[in-house]
Design a protein around this motif. Sequence first.
Motif, PDB file in Angstrom:
ATOM      1  N   GLU A 198     -11.972 -52.478 -45.490  1.00  0.00           N
ATOM      2  CA  GLU A 198     -12.670 -51.477 -44.421  1.00  0.00           C
ATOM      3  C   GLU A 198     -12.510 -50.213 -44.969  1.00  0.00           C
ATOM      4  OE1 GLU A 198     -11.773 -50.817 -39.646  1.00  0.00           O
ATOM      5  OE2 GLU A 198     -11.205 -52.683 -40.998  1.00  0.00           O
ATOM      6  N   LYS A 199     -13.495 -49.410 -44.726  1.00  0.00           N
ATOM      7  CA  LYS A 199     -13.546 -47.947 -44.844  1.00  0.00           C
ATOM      8  C   LYS A 199     -13.786 -47.269 -43.565  1.00  0.00           C
ATOM      9  CE  LYS A 199     -15.712 -44.633 -48.071  1.00  0.00           C
ATOM     10  NZ  LYS A 199     -16.778 -44.298 -49.072  1.00  0.00           N
ATOM     11  N   GLN A 200     -13.074 -46.200 -43.542  1.00  0.00           N
ATOM     12  CA  GLN A 200     -13.466 -45.387 -42.182  1.00  0.00           C
ATOM     13  C   GLN A 200     -13.516 -43.655 -42.852  1.00  0.00           C
ATOM     14  OE1 GLN A 200      -9.952 -45.259 -39.512  1.00  0.00           O
ATOM     15  NE2 GLN A 200     -10.563 -47.576 -39.075  1.00  0.00           N
ATOM     16  N   THR A 201     -14.558 -43.106 -42.343  1.00  0.00           N
ATOM     17  CA  THR A 201     -14.968 -41.806 -42.701  1.00  0.00           C
ATOM     18  C   THR A 201     -15.152 -40.923 -41.238  1.00  0.00           C
ATOM     19  OG1 THR A 201     -17.247 -42.151 -42.428  1.00  0.00           O
ATOM     20  CG2 THR A 201     -16.297 -42.342 -44.568  1.00  0.00           C
ATOM     21  N   TYR A 202     -14.375 -39.804 -41.491  1.00  0.00           N
ATOM     22  CA  TYR A 202     -14.631 -38.771 -40.289  1.00  0.00           C
ATOM     23  C   TYR A 202     -15.501 -37.524 -40.287  1.00  0.00           C
ATOM     24  CZ  TYR A 202     -10.505 -41.074 -38.272  1.00  0.00           C
ATOM     25  OH  TYR A 202      -9.757 -42.028 -37.806  1.00  0.00           O
ATOM     26  N   ARG A 203     -16.516 -37.548 -39.674  1.00  0.00           N
ATOM     27  CA  ARG A 203     -17.589 -36.355 -39.873  1.00  0.00           C
ATOM     28  C   ARG A 203     -16.815 -35.185 -39.706  1.00  0.00           C
ATOM     29  NH1 ARG A 203     -20.681 -36.042 -35.670  1.00  0.00           N
ATOM     30  NH2 ARG A 203     -20.170 -37.631 -34.770  1.00  0.00           N
ATOM     31  N   GLY A 204     -16.876 -34.139 -40.516  1.00  0.00           N
ATOM     32  CA  GLY A 204     -16.309 -32.901 -40.575  1.00  0.00           C
ATOM     33  C   GLY A 204     -14.935 -32.700 -40.830  1.00  0.00           C
ATOM     34  N   GLU A 205     -14.293 -34.079 -41.455  1.00  0.00           N
ATOM     35  CA  GLU A 205     -12.822 -33.804 -41.927  1.00  0.00           C
ATOM     36  C   GLU A 205     -13.218 -33.304 -43.545  1.00  0.00           C
ATOM     37  OE1 GLU A 205      -9.995 -33.340 -42.282  1.00  0.00           O
ATOM     38  OE2 GLU A 205      -9.093 -35.119 -41.388  1.00  0.00           O
ATOM     39  N   ALA A 206     -11.877 -32.479 -43.799  1.00  0.00           N
ATOM     40  CA  ALA A 206     -12.035 -32.015 -45.181  1.00  0.00           C
ATOM     41  C   ALA A 206     -11.881 -33.250 -46.348  1.00  0.00           C
ATOM     42  CB  ALA A 206     -10.705 -31.138 -45.331  1.00  0.00           C
ATOM     43  N   VAL A 207     -12.381 -32.957 -47.468  1.00  0.00           N
ATOM     44  CA  VAL A 207     -12.157 -34.014 -48.373  1.00  0.00           C
ATOM     45  C   VAL A 207     -11.680 -33.182 -49.558  1.00  0.00           C
ATOM     46  CG1 VAL A 207     -13.409 -35.391 -50.160  1.00  0.00           C
ATOM     47  CG2 VAL A 207     -14.536 -35.349 -47.606  1.00  0.00           C
ATOM     48  N   LEU A 208     -10.463 -34.312 -49.854  1.00  0.00           N
ATOM     49  CA  LEU A 208      -9.814 -33.565 -51.040  1.00  0.00           C
ATOM     50  C   LEU A 208      -9.905 -34.537 -52.341  1.00  0.00           C
ATOM     51  CD1 LEU A 208      -6.443 -32.385 -49.414  1.00  0.00           C
ATOM     52  CD2 LEU A 208      -8.576 -30.887 -50.183  1.00  0.00           C
ATOM     53  N   GLU A 209     -10.015 -34.051 -53.602  1.00  0.00           N
ATOM     54  CA  GLU A 209      -9.985 -34.888 -54.767  1.00  0.00           C
ATOM     55  C   GLU A 209      -8.997 -34.205 -55.754  1.00  0.00           C
ATOM     56  OE1 GLU A 209     -11.704 -37.405 -54.933  1.00  0.00           O
ATOM     57  OE2 GLU A 209     -13.273 -37.108 -53.440  1.00  0.00           O
ATOM     58  N   PRO A 210      -8.348 -35.183 -56.360  1.00  0.00           N
ATOM     59  CA  PRO A 210      -7.379 -34.811 -57.410  1.00  0.00           C
ATOM     60  C   PRO A 210      -7.847 -33.745 -58.429  1.00  0.00           C
ATOM     61  CG  PRO A 210      -7.206 -37.047 -56.891  1.00  0.00           C
ATOM     62  CD  PRO A 210      -8.298 -36.803 -56.280  1.00  0.00           C
ATOM     63  N   GLY A 211      -7.008 -32.993 -58.813  1.00  0.00           N
ATOM     64  CA  GLY A 211      -7.479 -31.727 -59.778  1.00  0.00           C
ATOM     65  C   GLY A 211      -8.280 -30.445 -59.240  1.00  0.00           C
ATOM     66  N   GLU A 212      -8.565 -30.592 -57.838  1.00  0.00           N
ATOM     67  CA  GLU A 212      -9.220 -29.622 -57.227  1.00  0.00           C
ATOM     68  C   GLU A 212      -8.449 -28.534 -57.178  1.00  0.00           C
ATOM     69  OE1 GLU A 212     -12.862 -30.720 -54.358  1.00  0.00           O
ATOM     70  OE2 GLU A 212     -10.913 -31.485 -53.656  1.00  0.00           O
ATOM     71  N   ASP A 213      -8.869 -27.277 -57.256  1.00  0.00           N
ATOM     72  CA  ASP A 213      -8.128 -25.906 -56.987  1.00  0.00           C
ATOM     73  C   ASP A 213      -8.581 -25.386 -55.503  1.00  0.00           C
ATOM     74  OD1 ASP A 213      -6.606 -26.111 -59.328  1.00  0.00           O
ATOM     75  OD2 ASP A 213      -8.139 -24.995 -60.596  1.00  0.00           O
ATOM     76  N   VAL A 214      -7.773 -25.246 -54.625  1.00  0.00           N
ATOM     77  CA  VAL A 214      -8.396 -25.078 -53.336  1.00  0.00           C
ATOM     78  C   VAL A 214      -7.349 -24.025 -52.604  1.00  0.00           C
ATOM     79  CG1 VAL A 214      -9.370 -27.284 -52.834  1.00  0.00           C
ATOM     80  CG2 VAL A 214      -6.823 -27.014 -52.331  1.00  0.00           C
ATOM     81  N   LEU A 215      -8.103 -23.526 -51.349  1.00  0.00           N
ATOM     82  CA  LEU A 215      -7.603 -22.792 -50.614  1.00  0.00           C
ATOM     83  C   LEU A 215      -7.470 -23.716 -49.195  1.00  0.00           C
ATOM     84  CD1 LEU A 215      -6.592 -20.051 -48.924  1.00  0.00           C
ATOM     85  CD2 LEU A 215      -8.649 -19.130 -48.903  1.00  0.00           C
ATOM     86  N   LEU A 216      -6.386 -23.678 -48.716  1.00  0.00           N
ATOM     87  CA  LEU A 216      -6.530 -24.621 -47.496  1.00  0.00           C
ATOM     88  C   LEU A 216      -5.764 -23.959 -46.454  1.00  0.00           C
ATOM     89  CD1 LEU A 216      -5.040 -27.939 -49.142  1.00  0.00           C
ATOM     90  CD2 LEU A 216      -7.170 -27.420 -48.657  1.00  0.00           C
ATOM     91  N   LEU A 217      -6.466 -24.023 -45.241  1.00  0.00           N
ATOM     92  CA  LEU A 217      -5.853 -23.502 -43.867  1.00  0.00           C
ATOM     93  C   LEU A 217      -5.378 -24.554 -43.214  1.00  0.00           C
ATOM     94  CD1 LEU A 217      -8.861 -21.117 -43.406  1.00  0.00           C
ATOM     95  CD2 LEU A 217      -6.563 -20.297 -44.146  1.00  0.00           C
ATOM     96  N   LEU A 218      -3.909 -24.578 -42.837  1.00  0.00           N
ATOM     97  CA  LEU A 218      -3.059 -25.621 -42.612  1.00  0.00           C
ATOM     98  C   LEU A 218      -2.471 -25.618 -41.251  1.00  0.00           C
ATOM     99  CD1 LEU A 218      -1.516 -26.517 -45.929  1.00  0.00           C
ATOM    100  CD2 LEU A 218      -3.365 -27.649 -44.997  1.00  0.00           C
ATOM    101  N   HIS A 219      -2.295 -26.642 -40.699  1.00  0.00           N
ATOM    102  CA  HIS A 219      -1.636 -26.705 -39.530  1.00  0.00           C
ATOM    103  C   HIS A 219      -0.359 -27.710 -39.611  1.00  0.00           C
ATOM    104  CE1 HIS A 219      -0.779 -26.909 -35.323  1.00  0.00           C
ATOM    105  NE2 HIS A 219      -1.008 -28.308 -35.104  1.00  0.00           N
ATOM    106  N   GLU A 220       0.783 -27.292 -39.171  1.00  0.00           N
ATOM    107  CA  GLU A 220       1.992 -28.217 -39.541  1.00  0.00           C
ATOM    108  C   GLU A 220       2.230 -29.145 -38.502  1.00  0.00           C
ATOM    109  OE1 GLU A 220       6.663 -27.208 -39.907  1.00  0.00           O
ATOM    110  OE2 GLU A 220       5.391 -25.574 -40.540  1.00  0.00           O
ATOM    111  N   LYS A 221       2.563 -30.150 -38.945  1.00  0.00           N
ATOM    112  CA  LYS A 221       2.927 -31.500 -38.083  1.00  0.00           C
ATOM    113  C   LYS A 221       4.243 -31.988 -38.562  1.00  0.00           C
ATOM    114  CE  LYS A 221      -0.745 -33.020 -36.139  1.00  0.00           C
ATOM    115  NZ  LYS A 221      -1.167 -32.916 -34.683  1.00  0.00           N
ATOM    116  N   GLY A 222       4.762 -32.987 -37.599  1.00  0.00           N
ATOM    117  CA  GLY A 222       5.855 -33.763 -37.879  1.00  0.00           C
ATOM    118  C   GLY A 222       7.006 -32.748 -37.709  1.00  0.00           C
ATOM    119  N   GLY A 223       8.102 -32.994 -38.371  1.00  0.00           N
ATOM    120  CA  GLY A 223       9.177 -32.260 -38.164  1.00  0.00           C
ATOM    121  C   GLY A 223      10.023 -32.872 -37.418  1.00  0.00           C
TER     122      GLY A 223
END
Length: 219
Positions: free
Chosen positions: A116-141
């Motif tokens: 089973e595979k689930q994809t979300y339209r509009g979600e960011a996609v990250l791949e190992p080895g990518e150099d990125v700038l990410l704008l993040l929202h903190e969760k958990g804690g």
Amino acid sequence: MKKLAIIAMVISCGLLVYLVWPKTIDVDPTQYENKQELIWEDVLLHADLAVVGTVDSLAPSQWNVGEDGATLESMHTDATVRPAQAFLTNKPGENQPPSLPEEITVRLSGGKIGWEKQTYRGEAVLEPGEDVLLLLHEKGGGSGAVYYTVYGGKWGKLTRQETDGVVSYTNGRDEVAAEGMVETLQQITEDYANSYNGASDYYTAGEIKEMNDALFEAQ
């Protein structure tokens, strides 16, 4: 009789293919794709943290668990990111960058478990080895481990590129030069906050962010 056997065999093969073929569920709980008014300035204003780094690895996808401990029908995939630089976009007056560990967890909606595979339209996609700038929202804690989500989905993930020796980060729509990036993003955020709904005469950028975060959570 022979014809019936052939028909039964075809049906059986079809069912077998259906059962083993990966299932892609196209869902969009964040409505990033349809929310074209979610401009980059909005993402910068509402993000808790900006991180420049490298995607190290992706963990096996996991089913989400509800507050009652029950397994949900949605899944997530955790990415490990190694931050090289972290800063706040919505607090231009702060020179002290936030302290982060050598690795942080960025949680992405969707993934693949078994067939089973689930994809979300509009979600960011990250791949190992990518150099990125990410704008993040903190969760958990609290009692749970801290993790981050990419605020704004695909608009909050910018990939490093180099053209004629000039390095920049882009999400395919917005682009920012690597040189002077922190000051540029903080200035964009400050200017936007000061003009946001004409409220700058009464509220600070931080107060505007708090009000809009509460509004987004209420929707």
